[in-house]
Design a protein around this motif. Sequence first.
Motif, PDB file in Angstrom:
ATOM      1  N   UNK A 197       0.856  -1.177   0.000  1.00 54.84           N
ATOM      2  CA  UNK A 197       0.000   0.000   0.000  1.00 54.84           C
ATOM      3  C   UNK A 197       0.891   1.225   0.000  1.00 54.84           C
ATOM      4  N   UNK A 198       0.569   2.167  -0.862  1.00 55.11           N
ATOM      5  CA  UNK A 198       1.256   3.452  -0.883  1.00 55.11           C
ATOM      6  C   UNK A 198       0.262   4.522  -0.457  1.00 55.11           C
ATOM      7  N   UNK A 199       0.745   5.534   0.242  1.00 54.50           N
ATOM      8  CA  UNK A 199      -0.100   6.605   0.745  1.00 54.50           C
ATOM      9  C   UNK A 199       0.360   7.921   0.140  1.00 54.50           C
ATOM     10  N   UNK A 200      -0.595   8.719  -0.317  1.00 53.11           N
ATOM     11  CA  UNK A 200      -0.278  10.047  -0.832  1.00 53.11           C
ATOM     12  C   UNK A 200      -1.442  10.975  -0.522  1.00 53.11           C
ATOM     13  N   UNK A 201      -1.278  12.259  -0.882  1.00 56.38           N
ATOM     14  CA  UNK A 201      -2.271  13.273  -0.539  1.00 56.38           C
ATOM     15  C   UNK A 201      -2.502  14.195  -1.731  1.00 56.38           C
ATOM     16  N   UNK A 202      -3.698  14.768  -1.785  1.00 57.44           N
ATOM     17  CA  UNK A 202      -4.041  15.657  -2.890  1.00 57.44           C
ATOM     18  C   UNK A 202      -3.415  17.034  -2.711  1.00 57.44           C
ATOM     19  N   UNK A 203      -3.257  17.467  -1.475  1.00 59.11           N
ATOM     20  CA  UNK A 203      -2.704  18.794  -1.263  1.00 59.11           C
ATOM     21  C   UNK A 203      -2.072  18.940   0.106  1.00 59.11           C
ATOM     22  N   UNK A 204      -1.459  20.088   0.312  1.00 60.73           N
ATOM     23  CA  UNK A 204      -0.847  20.547   1.556  1.00 60.73           C
ATOM     24  C   UNK A 204       0.391  19.737   1.921  1.00 60.73           C
ATOM     25  N   UNK A 206       2.896  16.046   1.863  1.00 61.01           N
ATOM     26  CA  UNK A 206       3.560  15.220   0.851  1.00 61.01           C
ATOM     27  C   UNK A 206       3.671  13.789   1.388  1.00 61.01           C
ATOM     28  N   UNK A 207       3.812  12.807   0.471  1.00 60.61           N
ATOM     29  CA  UNK A 207       3.910  12.886  -0.983  1.00 60.61           C
ATOM     30  C   UNK A 207       2.563  13.214  -1.631  1.00 60.61           C
ATOM     31  N   UNK A 208       2.625  13.930  -2.732  1.00 60.43           N
ATOM     32  CA  UNK A 208       1.422  14.307  -3.474  1.00 60.43           C
ATOM     33  C   UNK A 208       0.988  13.167  -4.411  1.00 60.43           C
ATOM     34  N   UNK A 209      -0.115  13.433  -5.112  1.00 65.65           N
ATOM     35  CA  UNK A 209      -0.774  12.410  -5.919  1.00 65.65           C
ATOM     36  C   UNK A 209       0.144  11.801  -6.971  1.00 65.65           C
ATOM     37  N   UNK A 210       0.860  12.641  -7.728  1.00 67.81           N
ATOM     38  CA  UNK A 210       1.721  12.116  -8.787  1.00 67.81           C
ATOM     39  C   UNK A 210       2.826  11.238  -8.221  1.00 67.81           C
ATOM     40  N   UNK A 211       3.392  11.672  -7.088  1.00 66.52           N
ATOM     41  CA  UNK A 211       4.427  10.855  -6.448  1.00 66.52           C
ATOM     42  C   UNK A 211       3.849   9.531  -5.969  1.00 66.52           C
ATOM     43  N   UNK A 212       2.594   9.556  -5.528  1.00 62.96           N
ATOM     44  CA  UNK A 212       1.954   8.324  -5.087  1.00 62.96           C
ATOM     45  C   UNK A 212       1.830   7.314  -6.216  1.00 62.96           C
ATOM     46  N   UNK A 213       1.412   7.780  -7.384  1.00 65.67           N
ATOM     47  CA  UNK A 213       1.332   6.879  -8.544  1.00 65.67           C
ATOM     48  C   UNK A 213       2.716   6.327  -8.888  1.00 65.67           C
ATOM     49  N   UNK A 214       3.730   7.181  -8.851  1.00 67.25           N
ATOM     50  CA  UNK A 214       5.092   6.730  -9.174  1.00 67.25           C
ATOM     51  C   UNK A 214       5.544   5.642  -8.201  1.00 67.25           C
ATOM     52  N   UNK A 215       5.265   5.842  -6.935  1.00 70.04           N
ATOM     53  CA  UNK A 215       5.663   4.850  -5.931  1.00 70.04           C
ATOM     54  C   UNK A 215       4.918   3.531  -6.134  1.00 70.04           C
ATOM     55  N   UNK A 216       3.621   3.626  -6.421  1.00 72.73           N
ATOM     56  CA  UNK A 216       2.843   2.410  -6.647  1.00 72.73           C
ATOM     57  C   UNK A 216       3.366   1.653  -7.875  1.00 72.73           C
ATOM     58  N   UNK A 217       3.709   2.387  -8.913  1.00 73.33           N
ATOM     59  CA  UNK A 217       4.209   1.759 -10.132  1.00 73.33           C
ATOM     60  C   UNK A 217       5.583   1.124  -9.942  1.00 73.33           C
ATOM     61  N   UNK A 218       6.335   1.606  -8.953  1.00 81.01           N
ATOM     62  CA  UNK A 218       7.682   1.072  -8.735  1.00 81.01           C
ATOM     63  C   UNK A 218       7.658  -0.400  -8.329  1.00 81.01           C
TER      64      UNK A 218
END
Length: 347
Positions: A197-204, A206-218
């Motif tokens: 499971x990776x956790x990210x946030x939409x705002x305020x 970090x990690x933000x949404x794009x970083x969350x997708x990158x981590x999940x894809x890793x």
Amino acid sequence: MSTSTGAIESTTPSPVTTANRTELQEEKNPRSPLPVLLVGHGSRDPQGRQAILDLAAAYAQFDLSRPVIPCFLELTEPTIADGVAECDRLGLHEAVALPVLLFGARHNKFDITNELDALQRQHPHMTFYYGAPMGISTDLLDLLRQRLAQVEAGLPPLPKQDTVLLFVGRGSSDPEANSEAYKLARLLWEGSGYRSVEICFVGITHPRLEAGFDRALSFQPRRILVVPYFLFTGVLVKKIQAATVARDRAHPDVEMVCLPELGIAPAVLQSLYRREREAQAGEVRMNCHLCKFRIAASEALSPGALHHHHNLSSHSHGPHRHDCDGEAVVDPYAAPIHYHQRVWQLP
């Protein structure tokens, strides 16, 4: 090639059934129920405002012996002051103020309590019992598990180890609220069989949404299930859904599906009802040991002086700046270093 459309349609299940209501009624307090001020954050989006009004209508059905009066902290009406005035007009001199919030952060610990403090001074004959946010509960955890099972039932069979969860929170300037999101995501993953499971946030934060997708894809998964942890749809949920569609198209070898928001589900109403009963019984337990408001108050006061969030008078007033109704025009937390420099500061 992905078979996903990137997002599934959000649905609002029927919230009230005889079984649900009976189960909750059996757990009622021995005291007569008090009226409930159901406090939403507020939104300029008419759909966002209507969602709270619909929630209040559904929530009232769980216990017909007390009125449920919806109100909002800001951005729209009726205000909290309007809700208190309605109680006064009905001759109700006690009320449970119940925040419609997933985690305890500034709005719960600072803004709503400030407003209630001011209203208490204007209406000294009234008594408010302030409830906790929904927080982490088995009701909501089970709801997320059910949603995951429902989504997977409509997809091609795939081993759990080929799937990664991407848990997406709103994001807060309160470190404790962000840590609660991590805790909930971990509880959702434990024993699930999913690869990670990776956790990210939409705002305020970090990690933000794009970083969350990158981590999940890793992890090189064959499927990513995106879990937006929001009560209702809106600008931010639609942003998550759009990002899921875009990433799904950019990675045709990985199936990406976005779950819907929580909505007016029985588990949401049941979680609120538990918080209502706790507040009326004086059994509110806030997770205060790492709260930056409590830490600051403890440092400023004499040794041994403690700060309790359910004591309304312990909060001081301050300016209110936020970007909850969509992304801010200028994001003061855009760079992680800026967030780290400001996060432990008080308003």
